[in-house]
Design an enzyme around this catalytic site. Structure first.
Site, PDB file in Angstrom:
ATOM      1  N   GLN A  68      67.411  44.801   3.049  1.00  0.00           N
ATOM      2  CA  GLN A  68      68.060  46.075   3.383  1.00  0.00           C
ATOM      3  C   GLN A  68      68.356  46.143   4.870  1.00  0.00           C
ATOM      4  O   GLN A  68      69.431  46.598   5.286  1.00  0.00           O
ATOM      5  CB  GLN A  68      67.141  47.230   2.977  1.00  0.00           C
ATOM      6  CG  GLN A  68      67.786  48.579   3.117  1.00  0.00           C
ATOM      7  CD  GLN A  68      69.047  48.666   2.289  1.00  0.00           C
ATOM      8  OE1 GLN A  68      69.082  48.316   1.119  1.00  0.00           O
ATOM      9  NE2 GLN A  68      70.125  49.111   2.908  1.00  0.00           N
ATOM     10  N   HIS A  89      71.728  44.928   6.438  1.00  0.00           N
ATOM     11  CA  HIS A  89      73.022  45.578   6.206  1.00  0.00           C
ATOM     12  C   HIS A  89      73.661  46.061   7.493  1.00  0.00           C
ATOM     13  O   HIS A  89      74.858  45.888   7.703  1.00  0.00           O
ATOM     14  CB  HIS A  89      72.887  46.739   5.219  1.00  0.00           C
ATOM     15  CG  HIS A  89      73.077  46.293   3.815  1.00  0.00           C
ATOM     16  ND1 HIS A  89      74.252  45.784   3.355  1.00  0.00           N
ATOM     17  CD2 HIS A  89      72.219  46.247   2.770  1.00  0.00           C
ATOM     18  CE1 HIS A  89      74.131  45.441   2.083  1.00  0.00           C
ATOM     19  NE2 HIS A  89      72.896  45.711   1.705  1.00  0.00           N
ATOM     20  N   GLU A 130      67.259  55.927  -1.247  1.00  0.00           N
ATOM     21  CA  GLU A 130      68.368  55.367  -2.023  1.00  0.00           C
ATOM     22  C   GLU A 130      67.829  54.298  -2.992  1.00  0.00           C
ATOM     23  O   GLU A 130      68.127  54.320  -4.174  1.00  0.00           O
ATOM     24  CB  GLU A 130      69.382  54.746  -1.053  1.00  0.00           C
ATOM     25  CG  GLU A 130      70.575  54.114  -1.740  1.00  0.00           C
ATOM     26  CD  GLU A 130      71.440  53.304  -0.784  1.00  0.00           C
ATOM     27  OE1 GLU A 130      70.962  52.950   0.307  1.00  0.00           O
ATOM     28  OE2 GLU A 130      72.589  53.013  -1.158  1.00  0.00           O
ATOM     29  N   HIS A 131      67.041  53.377  -2.455  1.00  0.00           N
ATOM     30  CA  HIS A 131      66.400  52.354  -3.288  1.00  0.00           C
ATOM     31  C   HIS A 131      64.892  52.491  -3.159  1.00  0.00           C
ATOM     32  O   HIS A 131      64.382  52.659  -2.056  1.00  0.00           O
ATOM     33  CB  HIS A 131      66.751  50.945  -2.816  1.00  0.00           C
ATOM     34  CG  HIS A 131      68.214  50.686  -2.718  1.00  0.00           C
ATOM     35  ND1 HIS A 131      68.913  50.822  -1.545  1.00  0.00           N
ATOM     36  CD2 HIS A 131      69.106  50.298  -3.645  1.00  0.00           C
ATOM     37  CE1 HIS A 131      70.182  50.532  -1.753  1.00  0.00           C
ATOM     38  NE2 HIS A 131      70.333  50.209  -3.014  1.00  0.00           N
ATOM     39  N   ASP A 144      71.828  45.112  -6.348  1.00  0.00           N
ATOM     40  CA  ASP A 144      72.951  45.112  -5.412  1.00  0.00           C
ATOM     41  C   ASP A 144      74.146  44.332  -5.960  1.00  0.00           C
ATOM     42  O   ASP A 144      75.290  44.634  -5.656  1.00  0.00           O
ATOM     43  CB  ASP A 144      72.537  44.475  -4.076  1.00  0.00           C
ATOM     44  CG  ASP A 144      71.771  45.437  -3.186  1.00  0.00           C
ATOM     45  OD1 ASP A 144      71.680  46.625  -3.534  1.00  0.00           O
ATOM     46  OD2 ASP A 144      71.268  44.991  -2.128  1.00  0.00           O
ATOM     47  N   HIS A 200      90.568  92.816 -20.964  1.00  0.00           N
ATOM     48  CA  HIS A 200      89.725  91.844 -21.668  1.00  0.00           C
ATOM     49  C   HIS A 200      89.286  92.416 -23.021  1.00  0.00           C
ATOM     50  O   HIS A 200      89.339  91.738 -24.044  1.00  0.00           O
ATOM     51  CB  HIS A 200      88.465  91.498 -20.855  1.00  0.00           C
ATOM     52  CG  HIS A 200      88.703  90.580 -19.691  1.00  0.00           C
ATOM     53  ND1 HIS A 200      89.453  90.955 -18.600  1.00  0.00           N
ATOM     54  CD2 HIS A 200      88.292  89.311 -19.462  1.00  0.00           C
ATOM     55  CE1 HIS A 200      89.482  89.946 -17.736  1.00  0.00           C
ATOM     56  NE2 HIS A 200      88.782  88.934 -18.240  1.00  0.00           N
TER      57      HIS A 200
HETATM   58  N1  HSO Z   1      72.394  47.488  -0.679  1.00  0.00           N
HETATM   59  C1  HSO Z   1      73.765  47.943  -0.529  1.00  0.00           C
HETATM   60  C2  HSO Z   1      74.714  47.289  -1.492  1.00  0.00           C
HETATM   61  C3  HSO Z   1      75.006  45.855  -1.215  1.00  0.00           C
HETATM   62  N2  HSO Z   1      74.094  44.910  -0.967  1.00  0.00           N
HETATM   63  C4  HSO Z   1      76.200  45.206  -1.218  1.00  0.00           C
HETATM   64  C5  HSO Z   1      74.696  43.739  -0.846  1.00  0.00           C
HETATM   65  N3  HSO Z   1      75.999  43.914  -0.987  1.00  0.00           N
HETATM   66  C6  HSO Z   1      73.801  49.462  -0.711  1.00  0.00           C
HETATM   67  O1  HSO Z   1      73.243  49.872  -1.889  1.00  0.00           O
HETATM   68 ZN    ZN Z   2      72.172  45.372  -0.196  1.00  0.00          ZN
END
Ligand code: HSO
Ligand code: ZN
Length: 444
Positions: free
Chosen positions: A270, A273, A339-340, A373, A432
């Site tokens: 995570q 990202h 979210e996760h 994912d 009505h």
């Molecule tokens: N974890 C990201 C989604 C993603 N991971 C795309 C890899 N590619 C958001 O949920």
């Molecule tokens: Zn991801």
């Protein structure tokens, strides 16, 4: 980037039991999004595309994506060379496609709900696809064909008539072949080579070449998010959005059974990202040795990643929360509404019933978030920023809307009519009441 730093990559630790309440609340908070500031930056862009259409879109794409295009939209059939992917990648995409499709087909609401609420009074509900949808696939530091799958498949399954996929072009004006490959698989009716607020504006209002859509989906940076919120509030655009999106997050709950290497790998997947990714480890009564092992794994694995510079930034803002029990850990997670949520717990599946708020749950040591994912079947477009309290992730129903209907027989109206007339009188809405009484009179 020349300013590559060195040194250990570590999270900050908090012991929940001895953390004062205000600080505890602070642990639940995500970094504040400067939404008003972003709105002010995004508005002129949105207005420009709205008033000047394609000309503005081309100029903004040259400015922000450094791509000099002569046209922004590609329609199918897409040229084979634009979708040429490695054989192995193509196969992997097809397997992911099949799994995601299977799970999203099972979600589709194809049945009509029919309830006779009173004799002769039949109420129904049925689903219809949203006709025209816009799918935003972010560009930036990674290409994301998986996001094209996650948005395109439910649109296709729901039966949307027009699927417009928008994604920023590369400086040479092309779109990554993997994204084009998916666009083709999901039956996209157009690919818009534009990103950011300008793409969202084009989808919301349409331009000479970009088809206007009814709903816009997909994650994106602050510009995209602000633009989505802006157009959603413009009644002229008559467009809706999937959800308010923020930086991606994971919360991992780990007890003594957890494999430190697995936990670290999940946190880092995570963290890579983006620099604003949110990573939280909730430790359940872990001894210092076990915690140290996890921290060492984070450090060692992080240094081996090509995106180590991103990870360094996101991990430095991430936290470890020490708790005494699974109950305490889950209560924290429910408050955080991640979210996760990954459960590295003894009898992890037994704990799922206590989860109240989360976008998607990954149960047990062999269910890494990466599977969700990409390819297990669940969607990866999920509520962030604590919105898992009230939002679901993108799913097939996100691409449908429900219509209700009623059909009342003569005897049904004899039974229901007086009730309605009384309530209409009570509200002082005579017309009505008349709409019922004129019929009751004819029936008598
Ligand atoms: N974890 C990201 C989604 C993603 N991971 C795309 C890899 N590619 C958001 O949920
Ligand atoms: Zn991801």
């Amino acid at each position: 980037d020349a300013t590559v730093e060195d040194g250990p990559i570590r999270m900050r630790s908090y012991d929940l039991a001895v953390t004062p309440p205000e600080e505890r609340n602070g642990l639940l908070r995500r970094p504040v999004l400067k939404s008003e500031e972003m709105m002010n930056k995004v508005k002129p862009i949105v207005d420009d595309v709205r008033s000047r259409g394609d000309a503005a879109l081309l100029e903004l794409t040259a400015k922000f994506d450094k791509a000099k295009l002569t046209s922004t939209v590609v329609f199918p059939p897409f040229a084979a060379e634009t979708m040429a992917v490695e054989r192995e990648v193509g196969e992997a995409i097809k397997t992911a496609y099949a799994n995601i499709k299977k799970f999203h087909e099972a979600q589709a609401d194809g049945a009509t709900l029919r309830v006779e609420t009173m004799p002769g009074v039949v109420c129904s509900r049925f689903a219809r696809p949203i006709a025209r949808v816009g799918l935003y696939v972010p560009g930036g530091t990674a290409i994301l064909p998986s996001t094209a799958l996650m948005l395109g498949i439910p649109a296709q399954v729901a039966g949307c008539r027009e699927i417009v996929l928008a994604t920023p072009p590369r400086p040479d004006g092309s779109i990554s072949p993997e994204v084009m490959y998916v666009a083709n698989l999901v039956g996209a009716s157009a690919v818009l080579k534009a990103g950011g607020a300008q793409a969202v504006a084009a989808l919301a209002y349409g331009t000479e070449s970009v088809p206007k859509v009814d709903k816009i989906f997909g994650p994106g940076n602050q510009w995209v998010t602000a633009a989505k919120m802006l157009v959603q509030n413009d009644t002229d655009a008559l467009v809706s959005i999937d959800m308010p999106a923020g930086p991606s997050e994971v919360l991992v709950i780990a007890d003594y059974t957890a494999n430190p290497g697995f936990v670290a790998a999940d946190l880092l997947s995570q963290a890579e990202h983006g620099v604003d990714s949110q990573v939280v480890l909730v430790a359940v009564d872990l001894d210092e040795a076990k915690l140290a092992e996890i921290e060492k794994e984070v450090d060692v694995q992080a240094h081996a990643l090509s995106r180590v510079d991103i990870v360094r930034k996101s991990v430095s803002k991430s936290i470890i929360v020490k708790t005494r029990s699974v109950q305490e850990a889950i209560a924290f997670s429910n408050n955080y509404a991640p979210e996760h949520l990954i459960l590295h717990l003894e009898n992890a599946s037994e704990q799922v019933k206590y989860i109240d708020n989360a976008g998607s749950v990954f149960v047990g040591p062999y269910s890494p978030e990466s599977c969700g994912d990409y390819a297990s079947g669940t969607n990866h477009t999920l509520p962030t920023n604590g919105y898992a309290r009230q939002f679901s992730g993108v799913n097939t129903l996100s691409f449908q809307k429900h219509i209700t209907s009623q059909e009342i027989t003569q005897s049904g109206l004899r039974g229901l009519g007086p009730v309605v007339a009384t309530l209409a009188d009570c509200e002082g809405l005579e017309a009505h009441a008349n709409a019922v009484r004129i019929r009751l009179k004819e029936l008598n």
